[in-house]
Design a protein around this motif. Structure first.
Motif, PDB file in Angstrom:
ATOM      1  N   ARG A 243       4.333  -7.433   2.086  1.00 45.98           N
ATOM      2  CA  ARG A 243       5.140  -8.615   2.440  1.00 45.98           C
ATOM      3  C   ARG A 243       4.242  -9.827   2.687  1.00 45.98           C
ATOM      4  O   ARG A 243       4.537 -10.932   2.238  1.00 45.98           O
ATOM      5  N   LEU A 244       3.152  -9.615   3.416  1.00 42.51           N
ATOM      6  CA  LEU A 244       2.254 -10.721   3.759  1.00 42.51           C
ATOM      7  C   LEU A 244       1.559 -11.316   2.536  1.00 42.51           C
ATOM      8  O   LEU A 244       1.199 -12.483   2.520  1.00 42.51           O
ATOM      9  N   SER A 245       1.352 -10.479   1.496  1.00 37.15           N
ATOM     10  CA  SER A 245       0.568 -10.945   0.347  1.00 37.15           C
ATOM     11  C   SER A 245       1.403 -11.301  -0.875  1.00 37.15           C
ATOM     12  O   SER A 245       0.872 -11.746  -1.887  1.00 37.15           O
ATOM     13  N   ASP A 246       2.718 -11.133  -0.775  1.00 33.19           N
ATOM     14  CA  ASP A 246       3.550 -11.317  -1.966  1.00 33.19           C
ATOM     15  C   ASP A 246       3.504 -12.747  -2.502  1.00 33.19           C
ATOM     16  O   ASP A 246       3.451 -12.966  -3.716  1.00 33.19           O
ATOM     17  N   ASP A 247       3.516 -13.736  -1.597  1.00 39.52           N
ATOM     18  CA  ASP A 247       3.475 -15.137  -2.061  1.00 39.52           C
ATOM     19  C   ASP A 247       2.193 -15.413  -2.835  1.00 39.52           C
ATOM     20  O   ASP A 247       2.183 -16.132  -3.823  1.00 39.52           O
ATOM     21  N   GLU A 248       1.107 -14.824  -2.363  1.00 39.86           N
ATOM     22  CA  GLU A 248      -0.202 -15.046  -2.990  1.00 39.86           C
ATOM     23  C   GLU A 248      -0.300 -14.356  -4.357  1.00 39.86           C
ATOM     24  O   GLU A 248      -0.764 -14.933  -5.332  1.00 39.86           O
ATOM     25  N   THR A 270      -6.501  -4.807  -5.021  1.00 39.65           N
ATOM     26  CA  THR A 270      -6.279  -6.259  -5.040  1.00 39.65           C
ATOM     27  C   THR A 270      -6.220  -6.790  -3.612  1.00 39.65           C
ATOM     28  O   THR A 270      -6.816  -7.826  -3.295  1.00 39.65           O
ATOM     29  N   LEU A 271      -5.527  -6.056  -2.745  1.00 36.14           N
ATOM     30  CA  LEU A 271      -5.415  -6.476  -1.339  1.00 36.14           C
ATOM     31  C   LEU A 271      -6.772  -6.426  -0.640  1.00 36.14           C
ATOM     32  O   LEU A 271      -7.169  -7.376   0.045  1.00 36.14           O
ATOM     33  N   ILE A 272      -7.482  -5.319  -0.837  1.00 37.78           N
ATOM     34  CA  ILE A 272      -8.750  -5.124  -0.115  1.00 37.78           C
ATOM     35  C   ILE A 272      -9.836  -6.101  -0.586  1.00 37.78           C
ATOM     36  O   ILE A 272     -10.654  -6.569   0.203  1.00 37.78           O
ATOM     37  N   SER A 273      -9.822  -6.429  -1.867  1.00 44.34           N
ATOM     38  CA  SER A 273     -10.872  -7.314  -2.389  1.00 44.34           C
ATOM     39  C   SER A 273     -10.520  -8.802  -2.267  1.00 44.34           C
ATOM     40  O   SER A 273     -11.310  -9.664  -2.622  1.00 44.34           O
ATOM     41  N   SER A 274      -9.331  -9.099  -1.719  1.00 44.85           N
ATOM     42  CA  SER A 274      -8.924 -10.498  -1.572  1.00 44.85           C
ATOM     43  C   SER A 274      -9.841 -11.245  -0.597  1.00 44.85           C
ATOM     44  O   SER A 274     -10.188 -10.728   0.459  1.00 44.85           O
ATOM     45  N   GLN A 281      -4.851 -10.430   7.670  1.00 47.35           N
ATOM     46  CA  GLN A 281      -4.123  -9.299   8.256  1.00 47.35           C
ATOM     47  C   GLN A 281      -3.711  -8.283   7.186  1.00 47.35           C
ATOM     48  O   GLN A 281      -3.833  -7.072   7.380  1.00 47.35           O
ATOM     49  N   ALA A 282      -3.253  -8.785   6.043  1.00 49.64           N
ATOM     50  CA  ALA A 282      -2.843  -7.880   4.950  1.00 49.64           C
ATOM     51  C   ALA A 282      -4.036  -7.047   4.487  1.00 49.64           C
ATOM     52  O   ALA A 282      -3.915  -5.841   4.237  1.00 49.64           O
ATOM     53  N   ARG A 283      -5.198  -7.696   4.395  1.00 47.54           N
ATOM     54  CA  ARG A 283      -6.416  -7.005   3.946  1.00 47.54           C
ATOM     55  C   ARG A 283      -6.804  -5.906   4.939  1.00 47.54           C
ATOM     56  O   ARG A 283      -7.153  -4.790   4.549  1.00 47.54           O
ATOM     57  N   GLN A 284      -6.724  -6.228   6.241  1.00 51.71           N
ATOM     58  CA  GLN A 284      -7.089  -5.251   7.268  1.00 51.71           C
ATOM     59  C   GLN A 284      -6.133  -4.059   7.264  1.00 51.71           C
ATOM     60  O   GLN A 284      -6.554  -2.908   7.381  1.00 51.71           O
ATOM     61  N   LEU A 285      -4.838  -4.326   7.096  1.00 51.19           N
ATOM     62  CA  LEU A 285      -3.852  -3.243   7.039  1.00 51.19           C
ATOM     63  C   LEU A 285      -4.119  -2.329   5.847  1.00 51.19           C
ATOM     64  O   LEU A 285      -4.052  -1.103   5.957  1.00 51.19           O
ATOM     65  N   ALA A 286      -4.440  -2.942   4.698  1.00 46.13           N
ATOM     66  CA  ALA A 286      -4.707  -2.152   3.489  1.00 46.13           C
ATOM     67  C   ALA A 286      -5.970  -1.309   3.671  1.00 46.13           C
ATOM     68  O   ALA A 286      -6.024  -0.144   3.263  1.00 46.13           O
ATOM     69  N   LEU A 287      -6.962  -1.882   4.314  1.00 48.04           N
ATOM     70  CA  LEU A 287      -8.223  -1.180   4.552  1.00 48.04           C
ATOM     71  C   LEU A 287      -8.012  -0.015   5.531  1.00 48.04           C
ATOM     72  O   LEU A 287      -8.494   1.101   5.315  1.00 48.04           O
ATOM     73  N   ASP A 288      -7.253  -0.289   6.594  1.00 48.81           N
ATOM     74  CA  ASP A 288      -6.952   0.765   7.579  1.00 48.81           C
ATOM     75  C   ASP A 288      -6.141   1.891   6.934  1.00 48.81           C
ATOM     76  O   ASP A 288      -6.341   3.070   7.238  1.00 48.81           O
ATOM     77  N   TYR A 289      -5.219   1.513   6.046  1.00 47.23           N
ATOM     78  CA  TYR A 289      -4.423   2.511   5.323  1.00 47.23           C
ATOM     79  C   TYR A 289      -5.350   3.387   4.488  1.00 47.23           C
ATOM     80  O   TYR A 289      -5.277   4.615   4.533  1.00 47.23           O
ATOM     81  N   GLN A 290      -6.237   2.744   3.750  1.00 47.10           N
ATOM     82  CA  GLN A 290      -7.150   3.487   2.876  1.00 47.10           C
ATOM     83  C   GLN A 290      -8.031   4.442   3.680  1.00 47.10           C
ATOM     84  O   GLN A 290      -8.315   5.552   3.236  1.00 47.10           O
ATOM     85  N   ASN A 291      -8.439   4.010   4.867  1.00 47.76           N
ATOM     86  CA  ASN A 291      -9.333   4.825   5.705  1.00 47.76           C
ATOM     87  C   ASN A 291      -8.574   5.712   6.702  1.00 47.76           C
ATOM     88  O   ASN A 291      -9.160   6.282   7.605  1.00 47.76           O
TER      89      ASN A 291
END
Length: 411
Positions: A243-248, A270-274, A281-291
């Motif tokens: 949701r946070l990254s959809d506009d981007e 795409t989220l993590i490398s942004s 916040q979107a990047r951190q959530l994606a990173l936490d999800y991955q880990n």
């Protein structure tokens, strides 16, 4: 003599036979993309072996739809050409799924789009449709059967609904790969017992107990797997990141050429490398999800009301909990997970009854039985509605106290 088919080994169905014209669809990059979309999005972080994808599920649905078609053909109800329509519709019913399967669906529903809209576009307007037409099939009819819109209601119901090949395969497959013992269903008994009455799919009364068992299995799988609090913790993180990254990134724009590139790993990377500061916040959530650094559930309530808490209500709850706990609103997540306990019919309405066929002394009679009269099914009919509040480990106590204070009296 040259074989015109291939047998694919499958842990659920032993062998799935695929014919040449079907292979041309399966080998298309648009269909191969389903190998990169997990069937259960974030469930593998709780059930490590749940790595299975929409690809093998689609093959399984084709296989069971074919078995159902053959059973009805032997009873003189379907023509052999209809079996192939069922096979192709089952094969393509999930072609429009986006990354993370039903999670992406939750996002695009807010824009009044569904995976079925993408699926229709892909079958009618891409190489998939061209391949169908080239092999002499009616791509419009296949699209209608795949998404429950055809005038042949019983064919729609074989692909999706309370007696569908879709549900039989996903319960068996999800049960096998998660290791959950709830999804033991006798799909062969059900498919062999199918019949048609007044253009609707019916079931021989002698197989009613198999139907009851399947409905109970589905209910248990929602409680134990699909709506498991840790599975949803991972999914809530992904949802928020999307949701946070959809506009981007425009993940949910209705552009078929871009859509076919979207897979689980593509979106995650795409989220993590942004590098965008807006997407911190979107990047951190994606990173936490991955880990697998997942959110913690601090409040859970199974609601008896059938209404889904709309986005506005969950946002309001989030704001109130934030105010009371003095924890930043961005670190509080309110999740409302809702599903009908009985699967929806192809018309997207709740299944209210089942037609039972009784064969005695060479005569058959049909009775439409309300779901409420089937004891095991009646006990679980309605909606499963679970409200949960999640936050990061460091805020756990404060948010838990605030959530219980605000939501403690909910029914």
């Amino acid at each position: 003599m040259k074989k015109n088919y291939l047998d694919i080994i499958d842990p659920i169905h032993d062998f799935i036979r695929v014919y040449e014209h079907e292979l041309s669809l399966i080998d298309n990059p648009i269909f191969q993309r389903l190998r990169r979309i997990r069937q259960l999005s974030g469930a593998h972080l709780t059930y490590p072996a749940a790595q299975h994808t929409r690809f093998e599920h689609s093959l399984g649905v084709m296989h069971i739809a074919s078995q159902a078609g053959h059973a009805l053909h032997e009873k003189g109800i379907l023509k052999s050409d209809d079996i192939e329509i069922l096979r192709l519709s089952g094969l393509l019913h999930d072609i429009g799924h986006g990354p993370f399967s039903h999670l992406f669906e939750e996002i695009i529903q807010e824009k009044k789009i569904s995976h079925e809209d993408f699926g229709k576009e892909l079958i009618l307007k891409s190489e998939i449709g061209d391949s169908l037409s080239k092999n002499g099939f009616d791509k419009k009819l296949i699209t209608k059967v795949a998404f429950g819109d055809s005038k042949f209601q019983y064919m729609n119901e074989i692909v999706s609904g309370a007696l569908s090949a879709d549900m039989m395969d996903y319960l068996l497959r999800d049960g096998y790969f998660t290791g959950a013992e709830h999804a033991k269903i006798d799909h062969k008994r059900i498919t062999q017992s199918l019949d048609v009455h007044k253009k609707k799919l019916a079931l021989e009364r002698s197989a009613l107990y198999s139907f009851e068992s399947m409905m109970h299995s589905r209910y248990q799988m929602f409680k134990a797997v699909y709506f498991h609090k840790t599975v949803r913790a991972a999914e809530v993180m992904l949802l928020e990141a999307l949701r946070l990254s959809d506009d981007e990134f425009g993940f949910t724009t209705f552009n078929i050429n871009e859509f076919v590139n979207l897979t689980d790993e593509y979106v995650l990377s795409t989220l993590i490398s942004s590098k965008s500061p807006k997407l911190k916040q979107a990047r951190q959530l994606a990173l936490d999800y991955q880990n697998r650094k997942l959110l913690k559930c601090v409040f859970e309530r199974i609601l008896t009301s059938r209404t889904n808490l709309k986005k506005t209500q969950t946002n309001e709850l989030r704001a109130n909990i934030s105010k009371k706990s003095k924890v930043d609103e961005n670190e509080i997540f309110v999740d409302s997970s809702v599903t009908p306990s009985i699967p929806l019919a192809p018309s997207k309405n709740e299944s209210k009854s089942i037609i039972l066929i009784t064969n005695e002394n060479g005569k058959s009679s049909a009775k439409e039985m309300p779901i409420t009269e089937i004891p095991v099914v009646s006990a679980i009919s309605g909606f499963m509605n679970i409200l949960r509040v999640y936050t990061h480990q460091k805020n756990r106590k404060k948010v838990e106290i605030a959530a219980k204070s605000i939501l403690g009296n909910l029914k």
